[in-house]
Motif scaffolding. Structure first.
Motif, PDB file in Angstrom:
ATOM      1  N   UNK A  18       0.760  -1.245   0.212  1.00 43.85           N
ATOM      2  CA  UNK A  18      -0.106   0.083  -0.026  1.00 43.85           C
ATOM      3  C   UNK A  18       0.887   1.180   0.015  1.00 43.85           C
ATOM      4  N   UNK A  19       1.940   1.206   0.868  1.00 43.90           N
ATOM      5  CA  UNK A  19       2.703   2.322   0.872  1.00 43.90           C
ATOM      6  C   UNK A  19       3.239   2.692  -0.527  1.00 43.90           C
ATOM      7  N   UNK A  20       3.772   1.346  -1.100  1.00 43.41           N
ATOM      8  CA  UNK A  20       4.492   1.716  -2.299  1.00 43.41           C
ATOM      9  C   UNK A  20       3.647   2.074  -3.211  1.00 43.41           C
ATOM     10  N   UNK A  42       2.461  17.012 -12.553  1.00 41.64           N
ATOM     11  CA  UNK A  42       2.244  18.593 -12.357  1.00 41.64           C
ATOM     12  C   UNK A  42       3.428  19.176 -12.977  1.00 41.64           C
ATOM     13  N   UNK A  43       4.538  18.441 -12.769  1.00 43.92           N
ATOM     14  CA  UNK A  43       5.683  19.273 -13.361  1.00 43.92           C
ATOM     15  C   UNK A  43       5.749  19.522 -14.901  1.00 43.92           C
ATOM     16  N   UNK A  44       5.098  18.258 -15.660  1.00 37.72           N
ATOM     17  CA  UNK A  44       5.024  18.477 -16.978  1.00 37.72           C
ATOM     18  C   UNK A  44       3.835  19.356 -17.345  1.00 37.72           C
ATOM     19  N   UNK A  45       2.633  19.466 -16.423  1.00 35.08           N
ATOM     20  CA  UNK A  45       1.878  20.548 -16.917  1.00 35.08           C
ATOM     21  C   UNK A  45       2.284  21.712 -16.695  1.00 35.08           C
ATOM     22  N   UNK A  46       3.068  22.058 -15.676  1.00 32.21           N
ATOM     23  CA  UNK A  46       3.811  23.475 -15.653  1.00 32.21           C
ATOM     24  C   UNK A  46       4.690  23.722 -16.543  1.00 32.21           C
ATOM     25  N   UNK A  47       5.462  22.697 -17.159  1.00 32.18           N
ATOM     26  CA  UNK A  47       6.390  23.094 -18.428  1.00 32.18           C
ATOM     27  C   UNK A  47       5.402  23.251 -19.664  1.00 32.18           C
ATOM     28  N   UNK A  48       4.439  22.736 -19.719  1.00 31.98           N
ATOM     29  CA  UNK A  48       3.424  23.002 -20.893  1.00 31.98           C
ATOM     30  C   UNK A  48       2.777  24.323 -21.045  1.00 31.98           C
ATOM     31  N   UNK A  88       1.993   9.204  -5.777  1.00 29.30           N
ATOM     32  CA  UNK A  88       2.365  10.541  -5.597  1.00 29.30           C
ATOM     33  C   UNK A  88       3.505  11.212  -6.598  1.00 29.30           C
ATOM     34  N   UNK A  89       4.494  10.116  -6.744  1.00 28.14           N
ATOM     35  CA  UNK A  89       5.526  10.338  -7.707  1.00 28.14           C
ATOM     36  C   UNK A  89       4.718  10.934  -9.237  1.00 28.14           C
TER      37      UNK A  89
END
Length: 211
Positions: A83-85, A98-104, A91-92
């Motif tokens: 479950x933790x994995x 989110x990072x990809x969206x920010x770049x786009x 989350x990753x």
């Protein structure tokens, strides 16, 4: 409590004293007890070998119980770890998205070059940067593109919100920057951009007729 010094066969059955029924050995246990007595040179049946088999039965039950407990604990630990994995991976993935969206997305409005490429990959549409030239320098096709965008975005009957709860322009309003227009914060400002778009489309149609 002090242990009795009397031999087991001289003592009364503790289960009978407690009002419980006696437990009997299984046929397999009886065979094992008989073999044990034979190896020791004792007559069978006898209490010594029967008691030994009964004690082994209790011991095996305890071991089995311990194994079951360990197995359950191990399984629970494995489930928790899984479950933790999954949670960590989710989350990753969310962070990467989110990072990809920010770049786009261009923070000033519209899409970046990376965003247009991503849109082409996902939607199969070829997006071009907005037309930011002065009206006098535009080609008829550029007039058509910008006019179409302006009417489509800001000429619709019901406009999406132009500012958020903090008074900051929304992505819809910021798209004006990508087309070289002031970012509208009011409906009136948005309608002015739409009116400009209508004029550009009219010029495009006239240029098309002349051609």
């Amino acid at each position: 409590m002090a242990k009795s010094t009397r031999a087991p066969w001289e003592r009364s059955n503790p289960r009978k004293r407690a009002g419980k029924s006696s437990k009997h050995l299984s046929p397999a246990q009886k065979s094992a007890a008989k073999a044990r007595a034979h190896r020791a040179g004792r007559r069978y049946p006898n209490l010594v070998d029967n008691m030994r088999m009964a004690a082994k039965k209790k011991s095996s039950k305890k071991k089995s119980s311990k194994k079951t407990s360990k197995s359950k604990a191990s399984k629970a630990k494995s489930t928790t770890s899984a479950k933790k994995t999954r949670k960590r991976n989710a989350k990753k993935a969310k962070s990467r998205k989110h990072r990809a969206s920010a770049r786009e997305k261009d923070p000033r409005g519209g899409l970046t070059a990376a965003g247009r490429k991503a849109f082409a990959r996902k939607q199969g549409a070829h997006l071009r940067p907005g037309v930011t030239k002065p009206e006098s320098e535009m080609t008829p096709q550029e007039m058509r593109r910008k006019g179409s965008w302006a009417v489509r975005f800001y000429g619709r009957a019901k406009l999406p919100p132009l500012v958020d709860g903090k008074g900051q322009p929304t992505r819809h309003a910021l798209s004006a920057h990508a087309w070289g227009e002031p970012v509208p914060k009011t409906v009136a400002a948005a309608r002015r951009i739409a009116a400009k778009g209508e004029r550009l489309l009219a010029r495009y149609r006239r240029a098309k007729v002349r051609a």
